[in-house]
Design an enzyme around this catalytic site. Sequence first.
Site, PDB file in Angstrom:
ATOM      1  N   ASP A   1       1.187  -1.081  -0.066  1.00  0.00           N
ATOM      2  CA  ASP A   1       0.437   0.057  -0.299  1.00  0.00           C
ATOM      3  C   ASP A   1       0.928   1.172  -0.116  1.00  0.00           C
ATOM      4  O   ASP A   1       1.997   1.855   0.663  1.00  0.00           O
ATOM      5  CB  ASP A   1      -0.985  -0.006   1.802  1.00  0.00           C
ATOM      6  CG  ASP A   1      -1.988  -1.083   1.075  1.00  0.00           C
ATOM      7  OD1 ASP A   1      -2.411  -1.771  -0.104  1.00  0.00           O
ATOM      8  OD2 ASP A   1      -3.210  -0.313   2.099  1.00  0.00           O
TER       9      ASP A   1
ATOM     10  N   ASP B   1      -9.347   3.003  -8.157  1.00  0.00           N
ATOM     11  CA  ASP B   1      -9.663   1.764  -7.934  1.00  0.00           C
ATOM     12  C   ASP B   1      -9.768   1.150  -6.395  1.00  0.00           C
ATOM     13  O   ASP B   1      -9.028   2.274  -6.194  1.00  0.00           O
ATOM     14  CB  ASP B   1      -8.570   0.504  -8.496  1.00  0.00           C
ATOM     15  CG  ASP B   1      -9.096  -1.532  -7.624  1.00  0.00           C
ATOM     16  OD1 ASP B   1      -9.651  -1.772  -8.208  1.00  0.00           O
ATOM     17  OD2 ASP B   1      -7.508  -2.294  -7.710  1.00  0.00           O
TER      18      ASP B   1
ATOM     19  N   GLU C   1     -14.613   3.050  -7.385  1.00  0.00           N
ATOM     20  CA  GLU C   1     -15.153   1.491  -7.092  1.00  0.00           C
ATOM     21  C   GLU C   1     -15.358   1.743  -5.821  1.00  0.00           C
ATOM     22  O   GLU C   1     -14.343   1.302  -4.862  1.00  0.00           O
ATOM     23  CB  GLU C   1     -14.100   0.505  -7.296  1.00  0.00           C
ATOM     24  CG  GLU C   1     -14.822  -0.941  -7.102  1.00  0.00           C
ATOM     25  CD  GLU C   1     -13.188  -2.228  -7.111  1.00  0.00           C
ATOM     26  OE1 GLU C   1     -14.039  -2.812  -7.055  1.00  0.00           O
ATOM     27  OE2 GLU C   1     -12.219  -0.923  -6.828  1.00  0.00           O
TER      28      GLU C   1
END
Length: 561
Positions: A175, A205, A247
């Site tokens: 991440d 995303d 999303e």
Amino acid sequence: MRISQTSDLWWKNAIVYCLDPETFSDHDGDGCGDFGGLIQRVDYLAALGVTCVWLMPFYPSPDRDDGYDITDFYGVDPKLGTLGDVVEFIRSVKDRGMRVIADFVINHTSDQHPWFQEARKSLDNPYRDYYVWRKDTPPDTSKQVVFPGEQDSIWTKDEASGEWYLHRFAKHQPDLNIANPKVRDEIAKAMGVWLQLGLDGFRLDAVPFFLETEGQPNDGDAEPHEYLSALRRFINRREGGAIFLGEVNLPYKEQLKYFGVDGGELTMMFDFMAMQSMYLALARQDARPLAKVLSGRPPIHTDNQWAMFVRNHDELTLDKLSDDERAEVFAAFGADKDMQLYGRGLRRRLPSMLDGDPDRVRMVYSLLFSLPGTPTLFYGEEIGMGENLEQPGRSAVRTPMQWTDGRNAGFSDAPADRLIARLVEGEFGPDNVNAAKAMRDPNSLWHFMARLIQRYRACPELGWGRFEVLKQRATSVLLHSCNWQDSVMVLAHNFSPEEATVEGGLNLDSGHPKLPKDAVLLDLLGNRNVELSEDGSFSLDLEPYGYRWFRVWQPGDNRLR
């Protein structure tokens, strides 16, 4: 026309078409789709009526997660072509009046990205803070993993430095630390480059994941929603009409904050709640689950929009249904364990789930285009492609596009064993389902979808209007209206294999225009108009899996019928 309701807000009634460059069309014959192949297929997209192409990741990548593990935000994967090919594709699309958006992954990079390779060299490396680290042994995080069975923790120890790095997804996807201003600048610069080259925005995303701050310093300047808002302001300074399509698979109440104050964060969001309730309604042959969810959907800013979909590129997630509800959908559309994924979703496409029933398939797509929002298609839906369950995981629905019934479905001239993915076989394979055959047959699903697209584009009520579920007694039928300015549409869909009679009426107390004495419900998909009483009541019959689109109309109305 009100000043805010113009074509500047192009996303309000767009037709978004998602495709993966590596599975769409192969131009150089190496078995992998590429931008050269995409350029050759632009006219196909234009003929269908697409107005916005959404490209799945095309950046350099080890390809361990279908391109979502990126090693360079500024480049193009060599197997897909060159930067020049991408620009040529964008130019070709825009020459035909369409727009292009692309996936952008802010949450993580590949562990092969130069930033991460530098970050793991030492604790004081300048790139160390591009990622999220911890010194202490992490607690059990097995319940937080995104892919059960594929990972058992969201932290992995880096043996070189002795510290753990955060990865919400696979361990090869560390991440990024969005609290770091340098990371924010890098992301903005990369987006700026692609906007300069012609993109009209980005599909973001896993938005909730990259806005989470676990393991990051508690710094007021790192407020995640302010970051998203600032990033949105940046892209709109570079390109006024650029969008963020996000999303965000959360309940409506939690989703709202991702639109931001005055609609200033995400421009659009996928409506996962409506999609999941739709499949429950299909399984039960009862429209009420969908009606209930849509009736409870909160209002949003005029500049924002919901993206409606039947299928996307991931598993068909059903995680917002209860365990019993999800079991109903599994029993109806994917009872075999191999058809399910992570215990929460299905790895199938709609036609195969509905056993190829053309009436039921068409009803669902009519429903998609009639619901309040912007319809989003996944490549191959327009011809009725199925899945290949021999492909692992989500890849079952990411098979090569079926262009013809010839060699490799017309996707590639390469030997079959060199194709990027295996073709669908059997009833939904290219011998029976392909674009060439569909385009020659006026009664095909392709022509039906093209007609729906044409009708949708001619009905601004569907993208702009105020949605309302209309009361009636047939539980298998969703009856709703869309009211925009001085125009009203009425839409009916029967979820049952039995005929249904609908006794309904417009709610004239909720803002609908006053009905003239000679008004009728004008049939927009056929020639069966319905009489409309002055009080707004009407009666209509629906065949099994029937669907009807109407507009309130009176003689002398100069709109095209």
